[in-house]
Design a protein around this motif. Structure first.
Motif, PDB file in Angstrom:
ATOM      1  N   THR A 159      36.782  45.088  45.956  1.00 43.23           N
ATOM      2  CA  THR A 159      36.999  44.060  46.953  1.00 43.23           C
ATOM      3  C   THR A 159      38.230  44.421  47.789  1.00 43.23           C
ATOM      4  O   THR A 159      39.022  45.289  47.399  1.00 43.23           O
ATOM      5  CB  THR A 159      37.216  42.686  46.287  1.00 43.23           C
ATOM      6  OG1 THR A 159      38.446  42.739  45.553  1.00 43.23           O
ATOM      7  CG2 THR A 159      36.054  42.313  45.366  1.00 43.23           C
ATOM      8  N   GLU A 160      38.381  43.730  48.893  1.00 40.40           N
ATOM      9  CA  GLU A 160      39.575  43.926  49.727  1.00 40.40           C
ATOM     10  C   GLU A 160      40.841  43.683  48.925  1.00 40.40           C
ATOM     11  O   GLU A 160      41.824  44.405  49.054  1.00 40.40           O
ATOM     12  CB  GLU A 160      39.565  42.938  50.890  1.00 40.40           C
ATOM     13  CG  GLU A 160      39.082  43.421  52.229  1.00 40.40           C
ATOM     14  CD  GLU A 160      39.576  44.783  52.666  1.00 40.40           C
ATOM     15  OE1 GLU A 160      40.795  44.990  52.804  1.00 40.40           O
ATOM     16  OE2 GLU A 160      38.734  45.645  52.897  1.00 40.40           O
ATOM     17  N   GLN A 161      40.799  42.657  48.094  1.00 38.71           N
ATOM     18  CA  GLN A 161      41.960  42.295  47.274  1.00 38.71           C
ATOM     19  C   GLN A 161      42.320  43.427  46.305  1.00 38.71           C
ATOM     20  O   GLN A 161      43.488  43.654  46.023  1.00 38.71           O
ATOM     21  CB  GLN A 161      41.645  41.013  46.510  1.00 38.71           C
ATOM     22  CG  GLN A 161      42.790  40.488  45.698  1.00 38.71           C
ATOM     23  CD  GLN A 161      42.410  39.204  44.961  1.00 38.71           C
ATOM     24  OE1 GLN A 161      41.331  38.668  45.146  1.00 38.71           O
ATOM     25  NE2 GLN A 161      43.301  38.730  44.122  1.00 38.71           N
ATOM     26  N   ASP A 162      41.320  44.138  45.804  1.00 36.69           N
ATOM     27  CA  ASP A 162      41.570  45.255  44.883  1.00 36.69           C
ATOM     28  C   ASP A 162      42.093  46.482  45.618  1.00 36.69           C
ATOM     29  O   ASP A 162      42.928  47.229  45.095  1.00 36.69           O
ATOM     30  CB  ASP A 162      40.287  45.633  44.142  1.00 36.69           C
ATOM     31  CG  ASP A 162      39.773  44.531  43.243  1.00 36.69           C
ATOM     32  OD1 ASP A 162      40.598  43.814  42.651  1.00 36.69           O
ATOM     33  OD2 ASP A 162      38.539  44.391  43.141  1.00 36.69           O
TER      34      ASP A 162
END
Length: 107
Positions: A1-4
């Motif tokens: 994900t973007e967060q990762d």
């Protein structure tokens, strides 16, 4: 994900602005990945921050069973079983465990 991915991109960009070659910057990213608790430990998707007991998701349950009985992740057959059955029903859960115990990987 973007967060990762965002923290890893930040590490790469910071390494490059410090003058490291691209290969060394990628090395810093790989080090960060390997040191991450999500890399070192199996972390379930369920509400782990909840202090009260809770039911884990069926996918977390099948994962726990698989690592406990086989010391490896579930295979496609177990995921298919979860999609077709309701592991909150004791009969379905019992059937799954019996099938897993018959498997050679249990030894």
């Amino acid at each position: 994900t973007e967060q990762d991915i965002a923290p890893l991109i930040t590490i790469y960009q910071r390494s490059r602005t410090e003058g490291l070659l691209p290969s060394a910057a990628v090395g810093n990213v790989i080090r960060a990945l390997i040191m991450s608790p999500r890399f070192l430990f199996r972390i379930e998707d369920s509400d782990a921050e909840n202090a009260e007991p809770y039911l884990v998701s069926e996918y977390d349950l099948i994962s726990r069973l698989s690592f406990f009985l086989w010391s490896q992740p579930p295979d496609p057959a177990q995921f298919q079983f979860v999609e077709q059955k309701d592991l909150s029903q004791e009969s379905d859960l019992r059937l799954l465990v019996q099938e897993m115990l018959k498997d050679e990987r249990t030894k």
